[in-house]
Design a protein around this motif. Structure first.
Motif, mmCIF file in Angstrom:
data_model
loop_
_atom_site.group_PDB
_atom_site.id
_atom_site.type_symbol
_atom_site.label_atom_id
_atom_site.label_comp_id
_atom_site.label_asym_id
_atom_site.label_seq_id
_atom_site.Cartn_x
_atom_site.Cartn_y
_atom_site.Cartn_z
ATOM 1 N N VAL A 198 -4.735 6.248 0.386
ATOM 2 C CA VAL A 198 -3.913 5.043 0.300
ATOM 3 C C VAL A 198 -4.207 4.284 -0.988
ATOM 4 O O VAL A 198 -5.353 3.948 -1.279
ATOM 5 N N VAL A 199 -3.158 4.049 -1.786
ATOM 6 C CA VAL A 199 -3.297 3.254 -3.010
ATOM 7 C C VAL A 199 -3.005 1.796 -2.655
ATOM 8 O O VAL A 199 -1.890 1.452 -2.274
ATOM 9 N N LYS A 200 -4.043 0.952 -2.776
ATOM 10 C CA LYS A 200 -3.859 -0.462 -2.443
ATOM 11 C C LYS A 200 -3.428 -1.202 -3.705
ATOM 12 O O LYS A 200 -4.213 -1.894 -4.354
ATOM 13 N N GLY A 220 -1.709 -9.354 -16.687
ATOM 14 C CA GLY A 220 -2.808 -8.478 -16.247
ATOM 15 C C GLY A 220 -2.667 -7.143 -16.951
ATOM 16 O O GLY A 220 -1.587 -6.810 -17.448
ATOM 17 N N GLU A 221 -3.769 -6.385 -16.977
ATOM 18 C CA GLU A 221 -3.731 -5.094 -17.656
ATOM 19 C C GLU A 221 -2.815 -4.116 -16.926
ATOM 20 O O GLU A 221 -2.401 -4.359 -15.795
ATOM 21 N N SER A 222 -2.574 -2.994 -17.577
ATOM 22 C CA SER A 222 -1.753 -1.951 -16.980
ATOM 23 C C SER A 222 -2.347 -1.526 -15.636
ATOM 24 O O SER A 222 -3.559 -1.352 -15.522
ATOM 25 N N GLY A 223 -1.500 -1.399 -14.632
ATOM 26 C CA GLY A 223 -1.947 -0.936 -13.318
ATOM 27 C C GLY A 223 -2.481 -2.030 -12.420
ATOM 28 O O GLY A 223 -3.003 -1.756 -11.342
ATOM 29 N N SER A 224 -2.352 -3.309 -12.833
ATOM 30 C CA SER A 224 -2.921 -4.386 -12.011
ATOM 31 C C SER A 224 -2.015 -4.782 -10.849
ATOM 32 O O SER A 224 -2.404 -5.598 -10.015
ATOM 33 N N GLY A 225 -0.806 -4.223 -10.796
ATOM 34 C CA GLY A 225 0.063 -4.478 -9.648
ATOM 35 C C GLY A 225 1.198 -5.448 -9.925
ATOM 36 O O GLY A 225 1.867 -5.916 -8.998
ATOM 37 N N LYS A 226 1.453 -5.728 -11.196
ATOM 38 C CA LYS A 226 2.504 -6.695 -11.551
ATOM 39 C C LYS A 226 3.885 -6.194 -11.116
ATOM 40 O O LYS A 226 4.620 -6.899 -10.435
ATOM 41 N N SER A 227 4.221 -4.983 -11.531
ATOM 42 C CA SER A 227 5.557 -4.463 -11.196
ATOM 43 C C SER A 227 5.692 -4.218 -9.702
ATOM 44 O O SER A 227 6.743 -4.502 -9.118
ATOM 45 N N VAL A 228 4.631 -3.707 -9.101
ATOM 46 C CA VAL A 228 4.683 -3.422 -7.656
ATOM 47 C C VAL A 228 4.974 -4.706 -6.870
ATOM 48 O O VAL A 228 5.774 -4.716 -5.937
ATOM 49 N N THR A 229 4.358 -5.810 -7.271
ATOM 50 C CA THR A 229 4.596 -7.102 -6.610
ATOM 51 C C THR A 229 6.071 -7.463 -6.655
ATOM 52 O O THR A 229 6.676 -7.867 -5.658
ATOM 53 N N ASP A 247 10.625 -8.091 -16.059
ATOM 54 C CA ASP A 247 9.428 -7.244 -16.129
ATOM 55 C C ASP A 247 9.288 -6.686 -17.543
ATOM 56 O O ASP A 247 9.970 -5.733 -17.903
ATOM 57 N N GLU A 248 8.436 -7.290 -18.338
ATOM 58 C CA GLU A 248 8.212 -6.887 -19.736
ATOM 59 C C GLU A 248 9.534 -6.708 -20.479
ATOM 60 O O GLU A 248 9.726 -5.688 -21.146
ATOM 61 N N PRO A 249 10.451 -7.671 -20.415
ATOM 62 C CA PRO A 249 11.790 -7.426 -20.954
ATOM 63 C C PRO A 249 11.841 -7.374 -22.475
ATOM 64 O O PRO A 249 12.833 -6.929 -23.035
ATOM 65 N N HIS A 275 0.849 -1.193 0.000
ATOM 66 C CA HIS A 275 0.000 0.000 0.000
ATOM 67 C C HIS A 275 0.884 1.244 0.000
ATOM 68 O O HIS A 275 1.897 1.294 0.696
ATOM 69 N N PHE A 276 0.495 2.229 -0.816
ATOM 70 C CA PHE A 276 1.253 3.479 -0.882
ATOM 71 C C PHE A 276 0.429 4.610 -0.257
ATOM 72 O O PHE A 276 -0.749 4.758 -0.602
ATOM 73 N N SER A 277 1.078 5.394 0.591
ATOM 74 C CA SER A 277 0.382 6.591 1.098
ATOM 75 C C SER A 277 0.637 7.719 0.118
ATOM 76 O O SER A 277 1.788 8.022 -0.196
ATOM 77 N N THR A 278 -0.428 8.308 -0.379
ATOM 78 C CA THR A 278 -0.279 9.436 -1.300
ATOM 79 C C THR A 278 -1.117 10.594 -0.769
ATOM 80 O O THR A 278 -1.896 10.427 0.179
ATOM 81 N N GLU A 279 -0.972 11.756 -1.400
ATOM 82 C CA GLU A 279 -1.741 12.938 -0.984
ATOM 83 C C GLU A 279 -3.236 12.680 -1.093
ATOM 84 O O GLU A 279 -4.034 13.224 -0.332
HETATM 85 N N1 LIG Z 1 5.142 4.705 -5.598
HETATM 86 C C1 LIG Z 1 3.847 4.667 -5.866
HETATM 87 N N2 LIG Z 1 2.988 5.503 -5.256
HETATM 88 C C2 LIG Z 1 1.652 5.442 -5.517
HETATM 89 N N3 LIG Z 1 1.088 4.583 -6.381
HETATM 90 C C3 LIG Z 1 1.895 3.739 -7.026
HETATM 91 C C4 LIG Z 1 3.317 3.723 -6.815
HETATM 92 N N4 LIG Z 1 3.877 2.768 -7.598
HETATM 93 C C5 LIG Z 1 2.836 2.204 -8.263
HETATM 94 N N5 LIG Z 1 1.660 2.776 -7.933
HETATM 95 C C6 LIG Z 1 0.325 2.404 -8.433
HETATM 96 O O1 LIG Z 1 0.137 1.019 -8.207
HETATM 97 C C7 LIG Z 1 -0.661 0.455 -9.240
HETATM 98 C C8 LIG Z 1 0.002 -0.782 -9.786
HETATM 99 O O2 LIG Z 1 1.144 -0.383 -10.527
HETATM 100 P P1 LIG Z 1 2.104 -1.392 -11.292
HETATM 101 O O3 LIG Z 1 3.263 -0.574 -11.745
HETATM 102 O O4 LIG Z 1 2.405 -2.553 -10.442
HETATM 103 O O5 LIG Z 1 1.216 -1.843 -12.516
HETATM 104 P P2 LIG Z 1 1.590 -2.896 -13.637
HETATM 105 O O6 LIG Z 1 0.631 -4.028 -13.505
HETATM 106 O O7 LIG Z 1 3.032 -3.206 -13.588
HETATM 107 O O8 LIG Z 1 1.216 -2.077 -14.954
HETATM 108 P P3 LIG Z 1 1.990 -1.930 -16.347
HETATM 109 O O9 LIG Z 1 1.529 -3.083 -17.180
HETATM 110 O O10 LIG Z 1 1.492 -0.627 -16.882
HETATM 111 O O11 LIG Z 1 3.467 -1.923 -16.086
HETATM 112 C C9 LIG Z 1 -0.881 1.551 -10.260
HETATM 113 O O12 LIG Z 1 -2.159 2.091 -10.037
HETATM 114 C C10 LIG Z 1 0.193 2.561 -9.937
HETATM 115 O O13 LIG Z 1 -0.223 3.860 -10.262
#
Ligand SMILES: Nc1ncnc2c1ncn2[C@@H]1O[C@H](COP(=O)(O)OP(=O)(O)OP(=O)(O)O)[C@@H](O)[C@H]1O
Ligand code: SF4
Ligand SMILES: [Mg+2]
Length: 341
Positions: free
Chosen positions: A21-23, A42-51, A180-182, A14-18
């Motif tokens: 909280v972004v889950k 998963g589609e863009s923004g599904s949390g793949k890179s964050v994981t 990651d999407e290499p 989870h990210f704290s933003t202004e």
């Molecule tokens: N440091 C951060 N602070 C706030 N939100 C973040 C941060 N990093 C990622 N996010 C949010 O977390 C969500 C998941 O992002 P992530 O980069 O994991 O997506 P993704 O599945 O890898 O997408 P893509 O296919 O576009 O790379 C997105 O909504 C993104 O905006």
């Protein structure tokens, strides 16, 4: 039962933003064994890179809360110190990204950068590191590696830079490679070469690979198991054959319908999933896919919008959806028939 090489349990990032909280990742579990490739799609923004940044310990601790368990070869990474993670990165686990140019320094030669990673983790001399860099460049298919080792990144083509990044990621024989999407930025031929290279290297070293992509065609080529993510959660997982041939979740069915057929007739029209990915600041209640799901009204009592469907997993295969198996069978068959006629 033996412990998996990488085990992720109920991971929350989870990210704290202004704005609140972004889950970004909200209760994700999966395993990867040595020598196996897990594809995360998963589609863009599904949390793949964050994981995967969480596994690598690369999040900014000032605004990120990590919860759950990440065990790499029995070592807990969430509670590990930055120093411990630093030691593991590049050595036990390493990564390759979409954009090699951004990951490589423009001011140092390719050889110096590969060698630096090697020296840092092994304490090798400069001479040994240079020899190792040349060997790695040869292994990833760079012609004349003893000459090219002294080139700067801008002197390499896109495909060669990607190979150099793979060489750098593998220089210390990591046991886990996160890709990651290499290959997204590469043309189809180079993409195929890089995938073959990764498969060969995996066979040689027994590396566990997590391969992130939004392209199911790439998954079909490289993965053993597949995890489908939607809105920070896993909606479906199983072997590649199970997920691609007999999808068990409406979102996966939608993904399959939005891409050219993998092995069926080529003239089936593509139908993108309507709507857009959910906000993770204010995610939909219940099933996060419900605002876009064609079958939500088939579930009685408005359950789709009120109750989170649990991920029911049996022998590694499972999905998170309120529909019964019979309903899925009937609805999915109708859906595919309507699309193909
Ligand atoms: N440091 C951060 N602070 C706030 N939100 C973040 C941060 N990093 C990622 N996010 C949010 O977390 C969500 C998941 O992002 P992530 O980069 O994991 O997506 P993704 O599945 O890898 O997408 P893509 O296919 O576009 O790379 C997105 O909504 C993104 O905006
Ligand atoms: S739980 Fe409901 S909304 Fe979610 S995928 Fe299943 S049918 Fe669709
Ligand atoms: Mg990403």
């Amino acid at each position: 039962m033996s412990t998996p090489f990488l085990s992720v349990r109920d991971l929350k990032v989870h990210f704290s933003t202004e704005d609140g909280v972004v889950k970004a990742v909200d209760g994700l579990s999966f395993d990867v064994e040595k020598g196996q490739t897990l594809g995360i799609v998963g589609e863009s923004g599904s949390g793949k890179s964050v994981t995967n940044m969480a596994i690598l310990g690369l999040h900014d601790p000032r605004n990120t809360t990590l919860d759950g368990e990440i065990l790499l070869d029995g070592k807990e990474l969430i509670t590990a110190s930055e120093r411990e993670l630093e030691k593991l990165r590049g050595n036990k686990m390493s990564m390759i990204f979409q954009d090699a140019l951004a990951s490589l320094s423009p001011y140092h030669t390719i050889g110096a950068q590969i060698g630096e990673t090697y020296r840092k983790h092994t304490g090798a001399s400069r001479k040994e590191a240079r020899a190792r860099s040349i060997e790695m460049l040869r292994r990833v298919g760079i012609p004349q590696p003893d000459m090219r080792v002294d080139d700067y990144p801008h002197q390499f083509s896109g495909g060669m830079r990607q190979r150099a990044m793979i060489a750098m990621a593998l220089v210390c024989d990591p046991e886990l490679l996160i890709a990651d999407e290499p290959t997204t930025a590469l043309d189809v031929t180079v993409q195929a070469q890089i995938m073959d290279l990764l498969k060969d290297l995996q066979q040689e070293f027994g590396t566990a690979i997590i391969f992130i992509t939004h392209d199911l065609g790439v998954i079909a080529d490289i993965a053993d198991d597949v995890l489908v993510m939607y809105g920070g959660r896993c909606v479906e997982r199983g072997t590649k054959e199970e997920v691609l041939r007999t999808p068990d979740h409406p979102y996966t069915l939608g993904l399959l319908g939005s891409m050219p057929s993998l092995n069926g007739p080529v003239d089936v029209p593509l139908s993108p999933i309507p709507g857009s990915p959910p906000s993770l600041l204010n995610p939909p209640s219940g099933c996060r896919f419900h605002p876009r799901c064609a079958f939500a009204e088939k579930v009685a009592g408005g359950l789709c919008s009120s109750e989170r469907p649990g991920l029911k997993v049996l022998d590694g295969r499972g999905s998170a959806c309120h529909l019964t198996a019979d309903q899925k069978h009937e609805l999915f068959t109708e859906h595919v028939a309507a699309r193909t006629h």
